[in-house]
Design an enzyme around this catalytic site. Structure first.
Site, PDB file in Angstrom:
ATOM      1  N   GLY A  40       0.831  -1.195   0.000  1.00 50.45           N
ATOM      2  CA  GLY A  40       0.000   0.000   0.000  1.00 50.45           C
ATOM      3  C   GLY A  40       0.867   1.246   0.000  1.00 50.45           C
ATOM      4  O   GLY A  40       1.853   1.333   0.735  1.00 50.45           O
ATOM      5  N   GLY A  42      -0.649   4.558   0.035  1.00 50.47           N
ATOM      6  CA  GLY A  42      -1.409   5.747   0.406  1.00 50.47           C
ATOM      7  C   GLY A  42      -0.550   6.518   1.409  1.00 50.47           C
ATOM      8  O   GLY A  42       0.675   6.332   1.470  1.00 50.47           O
ATOM      9  N   ALA A  44      -0.232   6.264   4.617  1.00 52.76           N
ATOM     10  CA  ALA A  44       0.456   5.422   5.594  1.00 52.76           C
ATOM     11  C   ALA A  44       1.619   4.690   4.929  1.00 52.76           C
ATOM     12  O   ALA A  44       2.752   4.715   5.422  1.00 52.76           O
ATOM     13  CB  ALA A  44      -0.523   4.436   6.219  1.00 52.76           C
ATOM     14  N   GLY A  45       1.361   4.056   3.798  1.00 48.19           N
ATOM     15  CA  GLY A  45       2.377   3.234   3.149  1.00 48.19           C
ATOM     16  C   GLY A  45       3.504   4.054   2.551  1.00 48.19           C
ATOM     17  O   GLY A  45       4.688   3.721   2.727  1.00 48.19           O
ATOM     18  N   SER A 284     -18.364  18.528   1.012  1.00 47.55           N
ATOM     19  CA  SER A 284     -17.762  18.902   2.291  1.00 47.55           C
ATOM     20  C   SER A 284     -18.811  19.184   3.355  1.00 47.55           C
ATOM     21  O   SER A 284     -19.856  19.776   3.105  1.00 47.55           O
ATOM     22  CB  SER A 284     -16.882  20.131   2.124  1.00 47.55           C
ATOM     23  OG  SER A 284     -16.500  20.597   3.397  1.00 47.55           O
ATOM     24  N   ARG A 330     -21.810  13.847  12.568  1.00 45.72           N
ATOM     25  CA  ARG A 330     -22.025  12.965  11.423  1.00 45.72           C
ATOM     26  C   ARG A 330     -22.986  11.808  11.687  1.00 45.72           C
ATOM     27  O   ARG A 330     -23.909  11.574  10.914  1.00 45.72           O
ATOM     28  CB  ARG A 330     -20.687  12.381  10.967  1.00 45.72           C
ATOM     29  CG  ARG A 330     -19.809  13.413  10.317  1.00 45.72           C
ATOM     30  CD  ARG A 330     -18.509  12.800   9.836  1.00 45.72           C
ATOM     31  NE  ARG A 330     -17.667  13.846   9.260  1.00 45.72           N
ATOM     32  CZ  ARG A 330     -16.443  13.667   8.804  1.00 45.72           C
ATOM     33  NH1 ARG A 330     -15.891  12.468   8.855  1.00 45.72           N
ATOM     34  NH2 ARG A 330     -15.757  14.653   8.288  1.00 45.72           N
ATOM     35  N   HIS A 401     -18.290   5.836   4.404  1.00 42.66           N
ATOM     36  CA  HIS A 401     -17.184   6.736   4.147  1.00 42.66           C
ATOM     37  C   HIS A 401     -15.855   6.230   4.699  1.00 42.66           C
ATOM     38  O   HIS A 401     -14.842   6.243   4.023  1.00 42.66           O
ATOM     39  CB  HIS A 401     -17.522   8.088   4.768  1.00 42.66           C
ATOM     40  CG  HIS A 401     -16.472   9.123   4.629  1.00 42.66           C
ATOM     41  ND1 HIS A 401     -15.993   9.517   3.404  1.00 42.66           N
ATOM     42  CD2 HIS A 401     -15.795   9.863   5.549  1.00 42.66           C
ATOM     43  CE1 HIS A 401     -15.064  10.452   3.580  1.00 42.66           C
ATOM     44  NE2 HIS A 401     -14.921  10.665   4.865  1.00 42.66           N
ATOM     45  N   GLU A 425      -5.536   3.396   7.870  1.00 44.60           N
ATOM     46  CA  GLU A 425      -6.935   2.981   8.003  1.00 44.60           C
ATOM     47  C   GLU A 425      -7.067   1.469   8.139  1.00 44.60           C
ATOM     48  O   GLU A 425      -8.072   0.967   8.646  1.00 44.60           O
ATOM     49  CB  GLU A 425      -7.751   3.500   6.796  1.00 44.60           C
ATOM     50  CG  GLU A 425      -9.255   3.399   7.018  1.00 44.60           C
ATOM     51  CD  GLU A 425     -10.088   4.083   5.927  1.00 44.60           C
ATOM     52  OE1 GLU A 425      -9.561   4.967   5.221  1.00 44.60           O
ATOM     53  OE2 GLU A 425     -11.274   3.721   5.795  1.00 44.60           O
ATOM     54  N   ARG A 435     -14.901   8.435  13.853  1.00 43.05           N
ATOM     55  CA  ARG A 435     -13.705   9.233  13.592  1.00 43.05           C
ATOM     56  C   ARG A 435     -14.087  10.690  13.402  1.00 43.05           C
ATOM     57  O   ARG A 435     -15.024  10.999  12.669  1.00 43.05           O
ATOM     58  CB  ARG A 435     -13.005   8.736  12.339  1.00 43.05           C
ATOM     59  CG  ARG A 435     -11.841   9.614  11.909  1.00 43.05           C
ATOM     60  CD  ARG A 435     -11.204   9.135  10.627  1.00 43.05           C
ATOM     61  NE  ARG A 435     -12.026   9.354   9.456  1.00 43.05           N
ATOM     62  CZ  ARG A 435     -11.996  10.463   8.697  1.00 43.05           C
ATOM     63  NH1 ARG A 435     -11.212  11.458   9.024  1.00 43.05           N
ATOM     64  NH2 ARG A 435     -12.768  10.582   7.646  1.00 43.05           N
TER      65      ARG A 435
END
Ligand SMILES: Cc1cc2nc3c(=O)[nH]c(=O)nc-3n(C[C@H](O)[C@H](O)[C@H](O)COP(=O)(O)OP(=O)(O)OC[C@H]3O[C@@H](n4cnc5c(N)ncnc54)[C@H](O)[C@@H]3O)c2cc1C
Ligand code: SF4
Ligand code: FES
Lengths: 637, 258
Positions: A40, A42, A44-45, A284, A330, A401, A425, A435
Site C-alpha cells: 500500500g 497511500g 500510511a504506506g 464537504s 455525522r 465513508h 486505516e 472518527r
C-alpha cells in the site's frame, strides 16, 4: 485470551518517550541486511516506505494502481488536524487527545490517541519541510480552519485538496528513496496472501496485474497499509479499488480483526441516482454551516419545490436537535436523514435524499458570499447532478465513508502475527467507534513517518536477517493456493458478473448492517450473506484468463473477500449490544432516540480470530482502561 | 440514449490494435462516462466477450488514473474535467463516440485503453522532491511564505499526473507536467536550494524517456483537467536557463576531482 495492547506504564505524556527508550535499535550498518515489504502506498504506506528506506533498510513497496501517487488518500479534501495552537485559541495536545477520544465514543486506547495528538505537530513540520503548499495567511504564517465540530481552529489545509498534497509530499519522499536505491516499487501489483514461516510474517504472494504472473516476495517483516473496507457497501465515497483483501487474507492467517462493525456514514454526499451508479461523491461537511436540511412534512410531494410553503417543510435537524441544528455530528445527522426517507418523505429520484437549502443564507448574505464560500462545491454538484444549487436546494444523502475497524494491533502497531505491522486505516487503533474529521490523514502519517520506524526496529533487532526465501515450501504452497482460487473463479462461467454480486451484497449490507442495525436485521444479513456467497461461487462469470491483465478477475477476488468479511462485520454488530459512534443498535437507544452506550459491558475492543472456513470466529476482548479521563455521554440536544 | 461506440481494442503491447464498433443502449444522461462503459462491459461479459480494459480509481477527478481520448480529445469535450467526471448529458441520443488510449511514444499501450505512464514517475524520481529527512525539521512557521508564493505553489501542485497534456501535445511533450512540479517547488523557500539541480535532472529525465519538446501549441493547457497554466512551462524554461551556468561550473569543477 486477554489481548494485551502493550501500552507503556507511567504518565500519559511520557508513555511514547518511555517506549522509545525501551525499544531496541538496529545498528546502522546492519539495517541494509533487513528487507521490509510495505503493501500500500497511500499516506500510511508511502510515508512508511520512504522513512524506512531513508533509514537504510531494503524496502519493497506495492500498490495496485499504476503509480504510488494515486493511493486513495489522494481524495481527502478537508484537512489534517494538529495541536499547534497557532491561532492561540486554547488548543493543546491534551485537548486534541480528549476531543478524539470523546468523538470516538470512548472506544479507543488512551495511550495511542495521546501519542497521535503529540505527533500531529511533527507531521505539519515535516510536510512543510517537504514543500507541501499548506494554506498561508497574508503575513506568511500557516492558516487554520475549524472542522468537524471542534471548538478550536486546528485544521491545516491545502485548498480542497489536502490529501492530495500530503500524499504527493510522501510520494516525493518515496521517489527520492527509489532514486537512492533503498526502495523498489511494484505498482500494478496486488497482494493476495500473507506468508508465515514459523508463525511469523515473512513475505507475501502477489499477482502482477499486467502479466497475471503469481510470485512471492520474502522479507524480514511486512507492513500492511492497505486502507479501509467501506466498499463492502458497494457504494461508498472510497475509490473503486479500495478493498478488504489484504487485511482479510492476513486475518485468515491468524491476525485478529478488531471492531469490524465500526463504520462511519457521512451525512453530506450526493445521493444515488440509479442502479448504474458506481460510487458516491462526498460534499464537504462545511456546507452545513449555511445550508438548512429539510423534507416535505407529508410524504412524496409532486409540487415544485418552490411551491411547498414554509409551514409544510420539516426542518428535522433543527426540530430534533435545537442546540446543534444542522450542525449535528455525522452519525446523528446521518441517522436522522435515513429516518425521514424511510418514512417515505425523501426527495429526488428513488426518495433517497433530503434537501440542503441555501435560499435563506443567500437571502441573508447574498449569492456572492455563498459563491465565495462554497463555489467549487456548487460547481462539482452541478457537474454530477446538472442542478444549480443557487436556484434550488441541493439534495444530499448519507454514504459509507470510513472504517474505524481493522486488523488489531498493539501499541507498536504489530498485529497478533509477529512481524506483521498494520498502519493507517487498515488498523483499528485510534478512532474508536467514530472518527472525527481531519484525523485519518493525521493517523496515517503519524504511523508511517514517526511510529513504525521505531517500533519495527525493535522486532528486527531480535530477528536474524534474511532467513526467509521465496523458495521455501510455505511460499510455494501459498502460490498454489492463490493459483487455485483464480482457477476456480475462472472455471465457474456462470451468468452474473462480479459487479452484480457486489451490488447485491451492498444492498444487503446497507439495509441490514448500515446506519441503524437491529438484532433482526443483523440475523437477516447473516442468513442472506452466506446464500449470496454460495450463489457467487456457482454463478459468477469471469471472462479471459489468469495469465494476462484481467480486471474482472481482480474484481472477483475482492468481491469474494467482501462476501466473507461481510459476515464477520454483521456478527460483530450483533454481539455488540449497545450503541456507540457509528454503531447504532435500535434496541439500545434512549427514550428520545439517542444512542445508549453500555460501558459496563462493552468497554473493550472486540477482536475476532479466524477458526476455519466452516466455523464461527472466536471473540477476544481487549479491555479499554481509562486512567486520565472520565467517560462522559455525548449529547447534542 | 442509444449510442454507437468505436473503442480501441488491443490485446497487448505486441498487438496492432483496431477500433471495434460497440453499441451502447439505454444510457442515462446522469451516468458518468465510465459508468456508461461499465454498462457496456457488463453486457459484453454476459455475452461471453472480453470487457474493455480501462484505468480508473477515485472517480472523483483527483487520482489521475482515468485516461481516455474521447472524440480526439484527452478526457473528452468538457473543459477542466476528467473522464470520470464527464457525464453523458454532454452527448446526444444517437451520437457516435470514438474512444482511444493516450497516444505518446513515452506511454506504451498495455491493453485496450490502458497505457503505461511510469515514465512520469521516473521524471519525479530523478529529482522532483525536496531532499529532507524525516524528523529533525524546524517548526513549520519558522519559514514564512507569502500567501502569493504559497498560492502559486499550490496552483502548480494541483497537477494530478494524468498525462493528458502529453497525449494532447503534437510533440508528446511532458513539459506541462514537469513544469508544474518544477514551478511548485521553485516557488517555495524549501525548494529553492535544490532548484537548479532539480530542473536539470528532471529535464534530462524527460529527454531520456522519449518525451518531445514544447513548441507552443497550448494543447496541453486546453485539455488539462486541473487547469494547469502553460506559464509554468515558461517557468520551467526560465529555471533551466538560470540553472545552466551554475550547474556547468559545478560539473567542470567536479571533473577535476572526481
Ligand atoms: C472522499 C474522502 C475524503 C476524505 N477526507 C478526509 C479529510 O479531509 N481528512 C482526513 O483526515 N481524512 C479524510 N478521509 C479519510 C482518509 O482519506 C483515509 O482514511 C486515509 O487516506 C487512508 O490512508 P491509508 O494510507 O491508510 O490508505 P489508502 O490511502 O486507502 O491506501 C491504500 C493503499 O493500499 C494499496 N492496496 C490495497 N490493497 C492492496 C493489495 N491487496 N495489494 C497491493 N496494494 C493494495 C492501494 O493501492 C493503496 O496504495 C477522506 C476519505 C474520503 C473517501
Ligand atoms: S499538467 Fe494537467 S494534463 Fe498534465 S498531467 Fe498534470 S493534470 Fe494532467
Ligand atoms: S478515476 Fe481518478 S481522476 Fe478519474
Amino acid at each position: 485470551m486477554i489481548l494485551d495492547g502493550k501500552c507503556p506504564t507511567g504518565p500519559l505524556a511520557e508513555k511514547w518517550d518511555k517506549r522509545r527508550q525501551d525499544l531496541k535499535l538496529v545498528n546502522p550498518a546492519n539495517k541494509r541486511k533487513y528487507k521490509i515489504l510495505v503493501v500500500g502506498t497511500g499516506l500510511a504506506g508511502a510515508s512508511a516506505a520512504a522513512t524506512l528506506g531513508e533509514l537504510g533498510y531494503q524496502v519493497e513497496a506495492f500498490c495496485f494502481q499504476d503509480s504510488p501517487r494515486r493511493g486513495h488518500s489522494i481524495a481527502a479534501q478537508g484537512g489534517i488536524n494538529a495541536a499547534k495552537n497557532y491561532p492561540s485559541d486554547g488548543d493543546s495536545i491534551f485537548r486534541l487527545f480528549y476531543d478524539t477520544i470523546k468523538g470516538g465514543d470512548f472506544r479507543s486506547r488512551e495511550a495511542n490517541v495521546y501519542r497521535l495528538a503529540t505527533l500531529s505537530n511533527n507531521i505539519i513540520d515535516q510536510c512543510v519541510a517537504q514543500g507541501v503548499p499548506l494554506a498561508r495567511d497574508y503575513a506568511g504564517y500557516l492558516d487554520n480552519r475549524s472542522f468537524g465540530g471542534a471548538q478550536v481552529s486546528r485544521t491545516f489545509y491545502a485548498r480542497g485538496q489536502t490529501g492530495q498534497q500530503l500524499l504527493l509530499g510522501a510520494y516525493a519522499a518515496l521517489s527520492r528513496q527509489v532514486k537512492a536505491g533503498t526502495v523498489r516499487l511494484f505498482p500494478r501489483t496486488e497482494m493476495l496472501d500473507l506468508v508465515l514461516i514459523n508463525n511469523e510474517a515473512k513475505g507475501i504472494t502477489i499477482r502482477d496485474l499486467v502479466t497475471g504472473k503469481i510470485s512471492s516476495h520474502a522479507a524480514d517483516a511486512v507492513c500492511l497499509c492497505t486502507g479501509g473496507y467501506a466498499n463492502v457497501f458497494y457504494l461508498s465515497t472510497n475509490a473503486m479499488g479500495s478493498n478488504v483483501t489484504a487485511a482479510y487474507r492476513a486475518y485468515k492467517k491468524g491476525a485478529l480483526f478488531a471492531n469490524p462493525c465500526f463504520t462511519q456514514i457521512h451525512p453530506t454526499c450526493i445521493p444515488v441516482t440509479g442502479d448504474h451508479q458506481s460510487k458516491l461523491t462526498l460534499m464537504s461537511e462545511s456546507l452545513r454551516n449555511d445550508g438548512r436540511v429539510w423534507v416535505p412534512k407529508t410524504g412524496a410531494d409532486a409540487r415544485h419545490l418552490k411551491d411547498i410553503p414554509e409551514e409544510e417543510r420539516d426542518y428535522f435537524l433543527e426540530r430534533k436537535y435545537p442546540g446543534f441544528g444542522n450542525l449535528a455530528p455525522r452519525d446523528i445527522a446521518s441517522r436522522a436523514a435515513k429516518e425521514v426517507c424511510d418514512e417515505g418523505r425523501g426527495v429526488g429520484p428513488g426518495g433517497r435524499g433530503v434537501y440542503l437549502d441555501f435560499s435563506n443564507a443567500i437571502g441573508r448574505l447574498g449569492r456572492e458570499k455563498i459563491a465565495e464560500r462554497y463555489g467549487n462545491l456548487f460547481e462539482m454538484y452541478e457537474k454530477i447532478t446538472a442542478e444549480n444549487a443557487y436556484e434550488q436546494p441541493m439534495r444530499i444523502y448519507p454514504a459509507p465513508h470510513y472504517t474505524m475497524g481493522g486488523l488489531w494491533v498493539d501499541y507498536n502497531l504489530q498485529s497478533t502475527i509477529p512481524g506483521l505491522f498494520v498502519l493507517g486505516e487498515a488498523n483499528f487503533s485510534d478512532h474508536g467507534a467514530n472518527r472525527l474529521g481531519a484525523s485519518a490523514l493525521m493517523q496515517g502519517l503519524a504511523d508511517g513517518y514517526f511510529i513504525i520506524p521505531s517500533t519495527i526496529a525493535d522486532y528486527l533487532a531480535r530477528t536474524v536477517p534474511g532467513q526467509a526465501s521465496a523458495e521455501q515450501p510455505e511460499f510455494q504452497k501459498s502460490q498454489e493456493q492463490v493459483e487455485t482460487m483464480a482457477q476456480k473463479l475462472l472455471s465457474i462461467k456462470g451468468k452474473k458478473t462480479a459487479n452484480d454480486f457486489h451490488r447485491d451484497l451492498g444492498r444487503i449490507m446497507w439495509e441490514n448492517v448500515g446506519m441503524a442495525r437491529s438484532r433482526e436485521s443483523l440475523n437477516r444479513a447473516l442468513k442472506l450473506i452466506p446464500e449470496l456467497r454460495a450463489e457467487f461461487w456457482e454463478n459468477v462469470r469471469i471472462p479471459g484468463s489468469r495469465s494476462e491483465l484481467n480486471q474482472e478477475l481482480e474484481k472477483a477476488g475482492r468481491v469474494a473477500d467482501f462476501l466473507d468479511f461481510a459476515e464477520l462485520m454483521a456478527l460483530d454488530a450483533l454481539h455488540r449490544e449497545e450503541s456507540c459512534g457509528g454503531h447504532f443498535r435500535i434496541e439500545h437507544q434512549m427514550p428520545d432516540g439517542e444512542a445508549r452506550r453500555d460501558d459496563d459491558h462493552f468497554s473493550y475492543a472486540a477482536a475476532w480470530e479466524f477458526k476455519g472456513p466452516d466455523s464461527n470466529p472466536e471473540l477476544h476482548k481487549e479491555p479499554l482502561v481509562f486512567e486520565n479521563i472520565q467517560l462522559a455521554t455525548r449529547s447534542y440536544k | 440514449m442509444d449510442l454507437t461506440l468505436f473503442v480501441w481494442r488491443q490485446k497487448g503491447p505486441a498487438d496492432k490494435g483496431r477500433l471495434e464498433e460497440l453499441p451502447a443502449a439505454g444510457i442515462s444522461p446522469d451516468m458518468s462516462f465510465l459508468e456508461m462503459l461499465d454498462l457496456v462491459n457488463e453486457e459484453l461479459i454476459r455475452k461471453g466477450k472480453e470487457p474493455i480494459a480501462f484505468d480508473h480509481d477515485c472517480r472523483e477527478g483527483i487520482c489521475g488514473m482515468c485516461s481516455q481520448v474521447i472524440n480526439g480529445i484527452p478526457h473528452g469535450p468538457q473543459k477542466k474535467t476528467t473522464v470520470c467526471q464527464l457525464h453523458m448529458r454532454n452527448f446526444r441520443d444517437g451520437d457516435t463516440i470514438y474512444i482511444e488510449p493516450w497516444k505518446a511514444r513515452a506511454f506504451p499501450v498495455i491493453k485496450d485503453l490502458i497505457v503505461d505512464r511510469s515514465s512520469l514517475d521516473r521524471i519525479i524520481q530523478s529529482g522532483g522532491y525536496v531532499s529532507v529527512h524525516t524528523g529533525g525539521v524546524p517548526d513549520a512557521n519558522t519559514v514564512l511564505i507569502s500567501k502569493e508564493e504559497a498560492d502559486t505553489a499550490m496552483d502548480a501542485a494541483e497537477c494530478i499526473g494524468c498525462g493528458a497534456c502529453v497525449a494532447a501535445c503534437p510533440n508528446g511533450s511532458a513539459m506541462l507536467f514537469t513544469g508544474a512540479k518544477v514551478s511548485h517547488l521553485a516557488a517555495l523557500p524549501q525548494g529553492r536550494i535544490e532548484a537548479a539541480r532539480r530542473v536539470c535532472m528532471m529535464t534530462a529525465a524527460m529527454l531520456k524517456e522519449g518525451f518531445g519538446n514544447c513548441s507552443n501549441h497550448y494543447e496541453c493547457e486546453a485539455v488539462c483537467p486541473k487547469g494547469i497554466k502553460a506559464k509554468f512551462i515558461a517557468t520551467l524554461n526560465r529555471e533551466y536557463i538560470k540553472a545552466i551556468p551554475g550547474e556547468l561550473i559545478k560539473v567542470r569543477g567536479k571533473s577535476g576531482s572526481d
